[in-house]
Scaffold this motif. Structure first.
Motif, PDB file in Angstrom:
ATOM      1  N   ARG A   1     -34.773 -15.485  -8.105  1.00  0.00           N
ATOM      2  CA  ARG A   1     -35.861 -14.537  -8.415  1.00  0.00           C
ATOM      3  C   ARG A   1     -35.317 -13.164  -8.799  1.00  0.00           C
ATOM      4  O   ARG A   1     -35.816 -12.527  -9.715  1.00  0.00           O
ATOM      5  N   CYS A   2     -34.267 -12.730  -8.098  1.00  0.00           N
ATOM      6  CA  CYS A   2     -33.705 -11.401  -8.360  1.00  0.00           C
ATOM      7  C   CYS A   2     -32.649 -11.418  -9.464  1.00  0.00           C
ATOM      8  O   CYS A   2     -32.277 -10.368  -9.970  1.00  0.00           O
ATOM      9  N   GLY A   3     -32.149 -12.584  -9.816  1.00  0.00           N
ATOM     10  CA  GLY A   3     -31.135 -12.681 -10.862  1.00  0.00           C
ATOM     11  C   GLY A   3     -29.799 -12.112 -10.445  1.00  0.00           C
ATOM     12  O   GLY A   3     -29.126 -11.438 -11.235  1.00  0.00           O
ATOM     13  N   CYS A   4     -29.404 -12.362  -9.199  1.00  0.00           N
ATOM     14  CA  CYS A   4     -28.139 -11.820  -8.714  1.00  0.00           C
ATOM     15  C   CYS A   4     -27.550 -12.756  -7.671  1.00  0.00           C
ATOM     16  O   CYS A   4     -28.128 -13.785  -7.350  1.00  0.00           O
ATOM     17  N   GLY A   5     -26.415 -12.381  -7.122  1.00  0.00           N
ATOM     18  CA  GLY A   5     -25.748 -13.198  -6.123  1.00  0.00           C
ATOM     19  C   GLY A   5     -26.171 -12.831  -4.724  1.00  0.00           C
ATOM     20  O   GLY A   5     -26.959 -11.910  -4.509  1.00  0.00           O
ATOM     21  N   GLY A   6     -25.653 -13.568  -3.772  1.00  0.00           N
ATOM     22  CA  GLY A   6     -25.961 -13.293  -2.380  1.00  0.00           C
ATOM     23  C   GLY A   6     -25.442 -14.401  -1.497  1.00  0.00           C
ATOM     24  O   GLY A   6     -24.761 -15.316  -1.951  1.00  0.00           O
TER      25      GLY A   6
ATOM     26  N   GLU B   1     -28.508 -12.179   2.585  1.00  0.00           N
ATOM     27  CA  GLU B   1     -27.983 -10.989   1.918  1.00  0.00           C
ATOM     28  C   GLU B   1     -28.079 -11.187   0.413  1.00  0.00           C
ATOM     29  O   GLU B   1     -27.559 -12.167  -0.108  1.00  0.00           O
ATOM     30  N   ILE B   2     -28.743 -10.256  -0.265  1.00  0.00           N
ATOM     31  CA  ILE B   2     -28.897 -10.294  -1.715  1.00  0.00           C
ATOM     32  C   ILE B   2     -28.196  -9.066  -2.286  1.00  0.00           C
ATOM     33  O   ILE B   2     -28.437  -7.946  -1.833  1.00  0.00           O
ATOM     34  N   GLN B   3     -27.349  -9.264  -3.284  1.00  0.00           N
ATOM     35  CA  GLN B   3     -26.615  -8.152  -3.870  1.00  0.00           C
ATOM     36  C   GLN B   3     -27.556  -7.246  -4.653  1.00  0.00           C
ATOM     37  O   GLN B   3     -28.378  -7.717  -5.427  1.00  0.00           O
ATOM     38  N   GLY B   4     -27.425  -5.934  -4.427  1.00  0.00           N
ATOM     39  CA  GLY B   4     -28.221  -4.954  -5.161  1.00  0.00           C
ATOM     40  C   GLY B   4     -29.428  -4.492  -4.362  1.00  0.00           C
ATOM     41  O   GLY B   4     -29.737  -4.986  -3.286  1.00  0.00           O
ATOM     42  N   ASP B   5     -30.146  -3.519  -4.934  1.00  0.00           N
ATOM     43  CA  ASP B   5     -31.334  -2.950  -4.294  1.00  0.00           C
ATOM     44  C   ASP B   5     -32.574  -3.653  -4.840  1.00  0.00           C
ATOM     45  O   ASP B   5     -33.102  -3.288  -5.891  1.00  0.00           O
ATOM     46  N   HIS B   6     -33.031  -4.686  -4.127  1.00  0.00           N
ATOM     47  CA  HIS B   6     -34.192  -5.464  -4.540  1.00  0.00           C
ATOM     48  C   HIS B   6     -35.236  -5.524  -3.438  1.00  0.00           C
ATOM     49  O   HIS B   6     -36.000  -6.482  -3.358  1.00  0.00           O
ATOM     50  N   ALA B   7     -35.290  -4.513  -2.569  1.00  0.00           N
ATOM     51  CA  ALA B   7     -36.144  -4.559  -1.388  1.00  0.00           C
ATOM     52  C   ALA B   7     -37.629  -4.693  -1.753  1.00  0.00           C
ATOM     53  O   ALA B   7     -38.335  -5.514  -1.161  1.00  0.00           O
ATOM     54  N   GLU B   8     -38.098  -3.920  -2.707  1.00  0.00           N
ATOM     55  CA  GLU B   8     -39.521  -3.976  -3.077  1.00  0.00           C
ATOM     56  C   GLU B   8     -39.866  -5.331  -3.693  1.00  0.00           C
ATOM     57  O   GLU B   8     -40.889  -5.931  -3.365  1.00  0.00           O
ATOM     58  N   LEU B   9     -39.028  -5.820  -4.581  1.00  0.00           N
ATOM     59  CA  LEU B   9     -39.255  -7.112  -5.234  1.00  0.00           C
ATOM     60  C   LEU B   9     -39.273  -8.247  -4.206  1.00  0.00           C
ATOM     61  O   LEU B   9     -40.158  -9.110  -4.236  1.00  0.00           O
ATOM     62  N   ILE B  10     -38.326  -8.230  -3.276  1.00  0.00           N
ATOM     63  CA  ILE B  10     -38.237  -9.279  -2.262  1.00  0.00           C
ATOM     64  C   ILE B  10     -39.433  -9.222  -1.316  1.00  0.00           C
ATOM     65  O   ILE B  10     -40.018 -10.261  -0.979  1.00  0.00           O
ATOM     66  N   THR B  11     -39.832  -8.023  -0.899  1.00  0.00           N
ATOM     67  CA  THR B  11     -40.986  -7.891  -0.013  1.00  0.00           C
ATOM     68  C   THR B  11     -42.243  -8.446  -0.665  1.00  0.00           C
ATOM     69  O   THR B  11     -42.994  -9.203  -0.048  1.00  0.00           O
ATOM     70  N   ALA B  12     -42.463  -8.104  -1.924  1.00  0.00           N
ATOM     71  CA  ALA B  12     -43.643  -8.600  -2.640  1.00  0.00           C
ATOM     72  C   ALA B  12     -43.583 -10.119  -2.818  1.00  0.00           C
ATOM     73  O   ALA B  12     -44.592 -10.819  -2.613  1.00  0.00           O
ATOM     74  N   TRP B  13     -42.416 -10.656  -3.158  1.00  0.00           N
ATOM     75  CA  TRP B  13     -42.283 -12.095  -3.380  1.00  0.00           C
ATOM     76  C   TRP B  13     -42.486 -12.876  -2.086  1.00  0.00           C
ATOM     77  O   TRP B  13     -43.137 -13.915  -2.085  1.00  0.00           O
ATOM     78  N   LEU B  14     -41.932 -12.379  -0.974  1.00  0.00           N
ATOM     79  CA  LEU B  14     -42.109 -13.054   0.307  1.00  0.00           C
ATOM     80  C   LEU B  14     -43.585 -13.074   0.726  1.00  0.00           C
ATOM     81  O   LEU B  14     -44.074 -14.076   1.250  1.00  0.00           O
ATOM     82  N   THR B  15     -44.303 -11.991   0.466  1.00  0.00           N
ATOM     83  CA  THR B  15     -45.730 -11.938   0.780  1.00  0.00           C
ATOM     84  C   THR B  15     -46.496 -12.948  -0.072  1.00  0.00           C
ATOM     85  O   THR B  15     -47.388 -13.637   0.427  1.00  0.00           O
ATOM     86  N   GLU B  16     -46.146 -13.066  -1.352  1.00  0.00           N
ATOM     87  CA  GLU B  16     -46.772 -14.055  -2.230  1.00  0.00           C
ATOM     88  C   GLU B  16     -46.521 -15.478  -1.741  1.00  0.00           C
ATOM     89  O   GLU B  16     -47.382 -16.343  -1.894  1.00  0.00           O
ATOM     90  N   GLN B  17     -45.351 -15.720  -1.151  1.00  0.00           N
ATOM     91  CA  GLN B  17     -44.987 -17.056  -0.680  1.00  0.00           C
ATOM     92  C   GLN B  17     -45.585 -17.378   0.687  1.00  0.00           C
ATOM     93  O   GLN B  17     -45.383 -18.476   1.193  1.00  0.00           O
ATOM     94  N   GLY B  18     -46.294 -16.434   1.298  1.00  0.00           N
ATOM     95  CA  GLY B  18     -46.964 -16.687   2.567  1.00  0.00           C
ATOM     96  C   GLY B  18     -46.220 -16.222   3.804  1.00  0.00           C
ATOM     97  O   GLY B  18     -46.640 -16.515   4.919  1.00  0.00           O
ATOM     98  N   PHE B  19     -45.119 -15.505   3.635  1.00  0.00           N
ATOM     99  CA  PHE B  19     -44.379 -14.972   4.780  1.00  0.00           C
ATOM    100  C   PHE B  19     -44.924 -13.595   5.108  1.00  0.00           C
ATOM    101  O   PHE B  19     -45.349 -12.855   4.226  1.00  0.00           O
TER     102      PHE B  19
END
Length: 123
Positions: free
Chosen positions: A85-90, A98-116
């Protein structure tokens, strides 16, 4: 040969054997064939805490996700989806994704969409 430590019983038993390598203190089996880790879930309250970290990483930014009550296999699968989803390593280490880079907002939104349940932690 078995390495022993004075007061080993107080510490939980055998930790390392030259025959089998590291052993699990719970079931006393080699770590590779541990029977108690399959049923153990990581500690946490089930809320995914997403934070951005740079400390101890040579100035590199890493986004971490912790607190999920998932098995190691499910965490690894979720980590792969997040990397895609983020297009990076981890990686997944000790129950933390651990996801490389600053993707906190994207990850938070995606996790909420997935039901977490997810929330930003830290600064």
């Amino acid at each position: 040969m078995v390495k022993s430590v004075k007061g080993m019983n107080a510490l939980g038993g055998l930790v390392y054997s030259t025959e089998a390598g590291r052993t699990c203190p719970g079931c006393r089996q080699p770590v590779a064939s541990c029977i108690c880790k399959a049923s153990a879930l990581p500690e946490g309250d089930g809320i995914a805490r997403v934070r951005r970290e740079t400390k101890g990483r040579g100035g590199k930014t890493v986004t971490t996700v912790s607190g999920l009550l998932l098995s190691p296999e499910e965490l690894k699968t979720l980590g792969k989806k997040l990397k895609t989803r983020c297009g990076c390593g981890g990686s997944v280490k000790e129950g933390v994704i651990e996801i490389q880079g600053d993707h906190a907002e994207l990850i938070t939104a995606w996790l909420t969409e997935q039901g977490f349940q997810s929330k930003r932690a830290g600064g």
